[in-house]
Write a protein that holds these residues in place. Structure first.
Motif, mmCIF file in Angstrom:
data_model
loop_
_atom_site.group_PDB
_atom_site.id
_atom_site.type_symbol
_atom_site.label_atom_id
_atom_site.label_comp_id
_atom_site.label_asym_id
_atom_site.label_seq_id
_atom_site.Cartn_x
_atom_site.Cartn_y
_atom_site.Cartn_z
ATOM 1 N N UNK A 184 0.840 -1.193 0.000
ATOM 2 C CA UNK A 184 0.000 0.000 0.000
ATOM 3 C C UNK A 184 0.879 1.249 0.000
ATOM 4 N N UNK A 185 0.655 2.133 -0.948
ATOM 5 C CA UNK A 185 1.405 3.382 -1.013
ATOM 6 C C UNK A 185 0.858 4.379 0.009
ATOM 7 N N UNK A 186 1.753 5.120 0.652
ATOM 8 C CA UNK A 186 1.317 6.139 1.601
ATOM 9 C C UNK A 186 0.366 7.129 0.924
ATOM 10 N N UNK B 45 3.439 7.110 13.063
ATOM 11 C CA UNK B 45 4.520 7.677 12.255
ATOM 12 C C UNK B 45 5.783 7.788 13.095
ATOM 13 N N UNK B 46 6.898 7.333 12.515
ATOM 14 C CA UNK B 46 8.214 7.538 13.112
ATOM 15 C C UNK B 46 9.007 8.438 12.193
ATOM 16 N N UNK B 47 9.713 9.372 12.776
ATOM 17 C CA UNK B 47 10.541 10.273 11.992
ATOM 18 C C UNK B 47 11.950 10.324 12.526
ATOM 19 N N UNK B 48 12.852 10.854 11.710
ATOM 20 C CA UNK B 48 14.228 11.073 12.120
ATOM 21 C C UNK B 48 14.519 12.560 11.991
ATOM 22 N N UNK B 49 14.887 13.190 13.108
ATOM 23 C CA UNK B 49 15.219 14.609 13.082
ATOM 24 C C UNK B 49 16.457 14.851 12.230
ATOM 25 N N UNK B 50 16.439 15.913 11.468
ATOM 26 C CA UNK B 50 17.622 16.293 10.703
ATOM 27 C C UNK B 50 18.754 16.624 11.669
ATOM 28 N N UNK B 51 19.994 16.386 11.257
ATOM 29 C CA UNK B 51 21.141 16.637 12.118
ATOM 30 C C UNK B 51 21.200 18.111 12.516
ATOM 31 N N UNK B 52 21.401 18.342 13.794
ATOM 32 C CA UNK B 52 21.512 19.702 14.294
ATOM 33 C C UNK B 52 20.203 20.391 14.585
ATOM 34 N N UNK C 87 13.143 12.383 7.238
ATOM 35 C CA UNK C 87 12.114 11.573 6.604
ATOM 36 C C UNK C 87 11.198 10.965 7.635
ATOM 37 N N UNK C 88 10.133 10.350 7.152
ATOM 38 C CA UNK C 88 9.108 9.753 8.005
ATOM 39 C C UNK C 88 8.763 8.373 7.452
ATOM 40 N N UNK C 89 8.458 7.454 8.354
ATOM 41 C CA UNK C 89 7.958 6.145 7.965
ATOM 42 C C UNK C 89 6.590 5.948 8.604
ATOM 43 N N UNK C 90 5.634 5.475 7.813
ATOM 44 C CA UNK C 90 4.266 5.257 8.286
ATOM 45 C C UNK C 90 4.047 3.765 8.521
#
Length: 201
Positions: free
Chosen positions: A61-63, A93-100, A134-137
């Motif tokens: 399934x596409x987001x 939703x899980x996300x990764x904060x940009x560096x800094x 980015x984010x992962x659903x």
């Protein structure tokens, strides 16, 4: 599972389970055969329960088809991932904060570990896009009752190790289970070559 779990995972010193840690399944019977070669990220762990999300089980399934507002910041592959066997209607939703980028106590984000954050689905994706790599659903979660996860770890069913931000956003052309094993102490990297189908050996 006995040869891999009981003789290897039980014999190795490993980290204690806590939010932000990975659970690495044995290669044969991960999660009772439902999700073999699975990598789970612990989101909650206490005396009453544990909750995790499977990081490496992509759906078809596409987001964009179900949550079009999130599609623009969804990491590639931009698909919904199967987060677990429980709460099948739950979307997270899980996300990764940009560096800094500091989180600055953002009311709709909860830090899991280092730069990994949980994002409320009520959040406007456009308001946090600039903060994230980015984010992962995910759809679904995985739960354990009191003491159940500890029992499974003691039985050699899981190897516990810290998560890296890149684990959450692993590209579709990479095998996260293999990547995680390769960065562990010996002899675990040797088992990264274990075939998905033992008949291929």
């Amino acid at each position: 599972m006995d040869l891999f779990g009981d003789r290897l995972y039980q014999a190795l010193e490993q980290s204690e389970p806590e939010p932000g840690m990975l659970l690495v399944s044995d290669p044969i019977d991960g999660m009772g055969g439902v999700f073999p070669r699975s990598i789970l990220l612990l989101l909650e762990h206490s005396d009453t329960h544990s909750m995790a999300v499977v990081l490496n089980q992509r759906s078809d399934v596409a987001v964009f088809n179900v949550l079009p507002a999130w599609a623009e910041i969804a990491a590639k592959p931009p698909a919904v991932f199967i987060g677990g066997m429980h709460e099948q209607r739950a979307v997270s939703a899980l996300g990764v904060l940009a560096k800094g980028v500091p989180m600055d106590d953002h009311p709709d984000m909860l830090r899991v570990a280092n730069r990994i954050v949980r994002i409320a689905m009520s959040e406007d994706p456009g308001s946090v896009a600039h903060m994230l790599e980015g984010v992962r659903i995910f759809q679904g979660l995985h739960f354990w009752g009191p003491g159940e996860l500890e029992e499974e770890i003691a039985a050699g069913e899981w190897y516990v190790t810290p998560a890296l931000p890149s684990d959450v956003l692993t590209p579709g052309n990479e095998d996260l289970w293999v990547n995680v094993l390769r960065r562990q102490p010996m002899p675990l990297p040797l088992f990264a070559t274990y075939p998905e189908d033992i008949g291929d050996n």
